[in-house]
Design a protein around this motif. Sequence first.
Motif, PDB file in Angstrom:
ATOM      1  N   ARG A  64       9.268  39.487 134.954  1.00 59.41           N
ATOM      2  CA  ARG A  64      10.092  38.329 134.627  1.00 59.41           C
ATOM      3  C   ARG A  64      11.065  38.631 133.477  1.00 59.41           C
ATOM      4  NH1 ARG A  64       8.588  31.977 134.149  1.00 59.41           N
ATOM      5  NH2 ARG A  64      10.690  31.359 133.561  1.00 59.41           N
ATOM      6  N   SER A  65      10.656  39.507 132.568  1.00 61.68           N
ATOM      7  CA  SER A  65      11.498  39.819 131.422  1.00 61.68           C
ATOM      8  C   SER A  65      12.842  40.428 131.824  1.00 61.68           C
ATOM      9  CB  SER A  65      10.778  40.787 130.478  1.00 61.68           C
ATOM     10  OG  SER A  65       9.841  40.093 129.696  1.00 61.68           O
ATOM     11  N   ARG A  67      14.139  30.262 129.231  1.00 62.75           N
ATOM     12  CA  ARG A  67      15.128  29.622 128.383  1.00 62.75           C
ATOM     13  C   ARG A  67      14.727  29.849 126.922  1.00 62.75           C
ATOM     14  NH1 ARG A  67      17.867  25.451 131.320  1.00 62.75           N
ATOM     15  NH2 ARG A  67      18.075  24.078 129.527  1.00 62.75           N
ATOM     16  N   ALA A 101      22.418  36.495 125.646  1.00 63.17           N
ATOM     17  CA  ALA A 101      23.508  36.069 126.518  1.00 63.17           C
ATOM     18  C   ALA A 101      24.221  34.838 125.959  1.00 63.17           C
ATOM     19  CB  ALA A 101      22.990  35.806 127.933  1.00 63.17           C
ATOM     20  N   GLY A 102      24.295  34.743 124.634  1.00 61.80           N
ATOM     21  CA  GLY A 102      25.082  33.666 124.066  1.00 61.80           C
ATOM     22  C   GLY A 102      24.284  32.425 123.741  1.00 61.80           C
ATOM     23  N   ALA A 103      23.260  32.556 122.921  1.00 68.44           N
ATOM     24  CA  ALA A 103      22.502  31.384 122.477  1.00 68.44           C
ATOM     25  C   ALA A 103      21.998  31.655 121.059  1.00 68.44           C
ATOM     26  CB  ALA A 103      21.330  31.099 123.416  1.00 68.44           C
ATOM     27  N   VAL A 142      14.842  39.358 133.954  1.00 67.53           N
ATOM     28  CA  VAL A 142      15.773  38.385 134.553  1.00 67.53           C
ATOM     29  C   VAL A 142      17.118  38.359 133.822  1.00 67.53           C
ATOM     30  CG1 VAL A 142      14.876  36.363 133.279  1.00 67.53           C
ATOM     31  CG2 VAL A 142      15.993  36.033 135.459  1.00 67.53           C
ATOM     32  N   MET A 143      17.112  38.470 132.502  1.00 63.76           N
ATOM     33  CA  MET A 143      18.391  38.401 131.784  1.00 63.76           C
ATOM     34  C   MET A 143      19.295  39.605 132.074  1.00 63.76           C
ATOM     35  SD  MET A 143      17.494  36.387 128.233  1.00 63.76           S
ATOM     36  CE  MET A 143      19.204  36.434 127.683  1.00 63.76           C
ATOM     37  N   PRO A 144      18.807  40.834 131.870  1.00 66.33           N
ATOM     38  CA  PRO A 144      19.685  41.959 132.228  1.00 66.33           C
ATOM     39  C   PRO A 144      20.084  41.951 133.704  1.00 66.33           C
ATOM     40  CG  PRO A 144      17.462  42.731 131.645  1.00 66.33           C
ATOM     41  CD  PRO A 144      17.562  41.294 131.228  1.00 66.33           C
ATOM     42  N   LEU A 169      13.020  36.839 125.676  1.00 65.70           N
ATOM     43  CA  LEU A 169      12.583  38.184 126.052  1.00 65.70           C
ATOM     44  C   LEU A 169      11.601  38.134 127.224  1.00 65.70           C
ATOM     45  CD1 LEU A 169      12.886  41.123 125.241  1.00 65.70           C
ATOM     46  CD2 LEU A 169      11.368  40.707 123.308  1.00 65.70           C
ATOM     47  N   GLU A 170      10.925  37.025 127.373  1.00 64.00           N
ATOM     48  CA  GLU A 170      10.002  36.869 128.506  1.00 64.00           C
ATOM     49  C   GLU A 170      10.732  36.408 129.770  1.00 64.00           C
ATOM     50  OE1 GLU A 170       6.767  34.291 127.435  1.00 64.00           O
ATOM     51  OE2 GLU A 170       5.926  35.709 125.997  1.00 64.00           O
ATOM     52  N   GLY A 171      12.058  36.226 129.659  1.00 64.92           N
ATOM     53  CA  GLY A 171      12.805  35.813 130.840  1.00 64.92           C
ATOM     54  C   GLY A 171      12.835  34.311 131.027  1.00 64.92           C
ATOM     55  N   TYR A 215      23.127  39.986 134.428  1.00 64.67           N
ATOM     56  CA  TYR A 215      24.379  40.695 134.129  1.00 64.67           C
ATOM     57  C   TYR A 215      24.770  41.634 135.271  1.00 64.67           C
ATOM     58  CZ  TYR A 215      24.553  39.255 129.175  1.00 64.67           C
ATOM     59  OH  TYR A 215      24.668  38.545 128.005  1.00 64.67           O
ATOM     60  N   VAL A 275      17.286  29.702 133.611  1.00 66.72           N
ATOM     61  CA  VAL A 275      17.709  30.704 132.638  1.00 66.72           C
ATOM     62  C   VAL A 275      19.238  30.838 132.645  1.00 66.72           C
ATOM     63  CG1 VAL A 275      17.584  33.154 132.025  1.00 66.72           C
ATOM     64  CG2 VAL A 275      15.523  31.954 132.779  1.00 66.72           C
ATOM     65  N   TYR A 311       4.305  37.744 125.406  1.00 72.91           N
ATOM     66  CA  TYR A 311       3.258  37.763 126.441  1.00 72.91           C
ATOM     67  C   TYR A 311       1.917  37.315 125.854  1.00 72.91           C
ATOM     68  CZ  TYR A 311       6.873  40.928 128.234  1.00 72.91           C
ATOM     69  OH  TYR A 311       8.078  41.487 128.594  1.00 72.91           O
ATOM     70  N   PHE A 358      23.958  48.281 132.405  1.00 74.19           N
ATOM     71  CA  PHE A 358      24.530  47.369 133.409  1.00 74.19           C
ATOM     72  C   PHE A 358      25.573  48.074 134.266  1.00 74.19           C
ATOM     73  CE2 PHE A 358      24.059  44.136 129.739  1.00 74.19           C
ATOM     74  CZ  PHE A 358      22.694  44.103 129.920  1.00 74.19           C
ATOM     75  N   MET A 367      26.857  33.040 128.318  1.00 78.90           N
ATOM     76  CA  MET A 367      27.544  34.229 128.825  1.00 78.90           C
ATOM     77  C   MET A 367      27.331  34.470 130.311  1.00 78.90           C
ATOM     78  SD  MET A 367      27.096  36.774 125.539  1.00 78.90           S
ATOM     79  CE  MET A 367      27.718  38.223 126.386  1.00 78.90           C
ATOM     80  N   TYR A 368      26.444  33.697 130.919  1.00 79.56           N
ATOM     81  CA  TYR A 368      26.325  33.771 132.380  1.00 79.56           C
ATOM     82  C   TYR A 368      27.304  32.776 132.978  1.00 79.56           C
ATOM     83  CZ  TYR A 368      22.035  36.266 131.265  1.00 79.56           C
ATOM     84  OH  TYR A 368      21.129  37.151 130.762  1.00 79.56           O
ATOM     85  N   PHE A 397      21.127  28.220 130.800  1.00 78.52           N
ATOM     86  CA  PHE A 397      20.860  28.034 129.369  1.00 78.52           C
ATOM     87  C   PHE A 397      21.815  28.844 128.506  1.00 78.52           C
ATOM     88  CE2 PHE A 397      18.609  28.885 125.356  1.00 78.52           C
ATOM     89  CZ  PHE A 397      18.158  27.618 125.018  1.00 78.52           C
ATOM     90  N   TYR A 398      22.244  29.991 129.020  1.00 79.17           N
ATOM     91  CA  TYR A 398      23.003  30.945 128.205  1.00 79.17           C
ATOM     92  C   TYR A 398      24.480  30.933 128.599  1.00 79.17           C
ATOM     93  CZ  TYR A 398      18.277  32.680 127.252  1.00 79.17           C
ATOM     94  OH  TYR A 398      16.962  32.783 126.890  1.00 79.17           O
TER      95      TYR A 398
END
Lengths: 209, 430
Positions: free
Chosen positions: A25-26, B185, B166-168, A28-30, B181-183, A33, A64, B201, A200, A70-71, A67-68
């Motif tokens: 799950r971690s 919000r 990513a901008g927060a 998901v952010m990269p 970091l856990e993916g 991108y 997710v 975790y 990326f 930059m997406y 929330f950010y």
Amino acid sequence: MISADWSAANKKRAESLLAAYPERRSAVMPLLYVAALEHGYVSEQAQRDVAAITGLTAAQVQAVASFYTMYKREEVGEYLISVCTSISCYLLGADDVLMAISQETSTPDGEMSSDGMFSIEHVECIGACGGAPALQVNYELVEGVGPDKGRELCRWLRDARPGVVLGDEMQQLFGGRRSFDWGPAEDIGATAPVPALDAFGNAVRGHAK
Amino acid sequence: MSTSILTGRMNARPTDSHTLAAYEQTGGYVALRKALIEMDSAAVAAEVKASNIRGRGGANFPTGVKWGFLPPTFPRYLVVNGDESEPGTFKDRQLLERDPHQLVEGVILAAYGLEVQQAFIYIRGEYAKPARRVERAIADAYAAGYLGRDILGSGFDLEITLHLGAGAYICGEETALLNSLEGKRGEPRIKPPFPAVEGLYAKPTIVNNVETLSNLPWIVGKGGTTYAGLGPETSAGTRIFSVSGHVNNPGNFEVVMGLTWRELIFDLCGGIAGGRDLKCWIPGGASAPWFVPELHLDIPVTIDDTAAEASMLGSGAVVVMDESTNVVGAAHRIVRFFSHESCGQCTPCREGTTWLENVLARILDGRGRPADVELLLDVSDNISPGLKWPPAQTTICPLGPSAVSPITSILTHFRDEIDAMVGALEVPVG
């Protein structure tokens, strides 16, 4: 196995990103991108792809992605110009820079130009306060940019149409006072409005003179 | 005053301080070698404790004490907070960009001291170039045997993962950062449990700032007590102040704490641009209550002296405003920031910051009402009851109360200006 219809190179990137964390799950952010590079922006399909790769639901990925800032979940221009209007830049005239850039590109704050070349946004502090007013193009920084230089930068982007956006090149041509000495110019930059990292696939050599 | 622990290399090697070669040629990774070969983990942690260093991310909490909260369970994680986003702050950007190996060595030392085998460096998404430099430094450190398995033949293993935000802004709050970091919000968690007990975790996790950890090669190399001997007892070591706004020479300044605000603003930064007068300054980032020359110029720049004046040194971001500044406009800009960055979990912050922004906006627009001052205070009091310092909060994290600082600052020091703006609008009857 990457269960998304991505380029071979992006699938490989996805695999190394998944391997970099103890839990899938971690990533998901990269992955969002990489998905943005694959699809041009964080489209609904891009979000579904990331869900399939990570094993999350589409709703979890959307939570997710939304929330950010930059997406970008709507189409974004070739050059995303992010003008800082937080306190230090504000004190040194950032609102005028934003207006000048918006006028030069005929694009209101928060929108994309009709030809798809520019997206314009005002953003919160980008950590360039000593070189205020500052802005970023595809997350490559330019410091000490007043309204006139901001207009020139837009015209240059339109005419030169750089395939790789280089911070040092823009700083040399249009920048002014910097927050600190940047050191030697770097010939690596961004090909799209996604941070230019190797991970990326968006850190690409440019053509700076 | 000219001690440079953190910025010495980038000044001495202006063209290549970010490279592994330059780092190794200037004493880099020597402390790591010493630690891995001559010291055990507890000895490294003891040096950090002895240094009395306090966290440089904003909360100024003693790093050694934070490390001491870890329970004796494994696995445990180290997370580097490089989400620098507090308006006015740009010190970590310079450290990441110009001396990334100093951070990487600091991370390895910390991981060894904490018995951690997996570390994460979380850098804000807008810092593409700094992140690239760290990405390169990590890759070079792996290739040189400073990371990975059996580092320098010591038997110690460590992996570092670079993670981009990513901008927060809120992800700079450590529990929000862990969620990110856990993916998930980036919403702050209710504490306790603190991350040291239940972090990434749900495992014991230490979160330290970039500047804090960049000091470790020096602390371990020269000894914690040497570091503790620099500056005032409770503000040990050097600190990088990011100064911006209406000064002649803005920038990052690494100084031993204890000089006065007058020396910082007028000597180091060359005074106010354009020959104008100083009106006020923010001493420690957008969340900090403001200082004014009549009361605060000769106060020493230390963590405790700033706290004693009901403000904070925070992240070391000093934003200077000259006499021409419209303080309502400046306050509005800061409140707008917090309103935009509110994660939305807690009603007082989500709704309150929006109201504060809207009321300030209408005052700036010339549509203010005489009752608006009381309204601002009332809304502020709902976010931070009693409007005292350090602030009380009705929220999970301190973001909401941070939006109150500019309001109370202008009402304390510039009440006449805001009164004039709202009172001048009363339309004469008849």
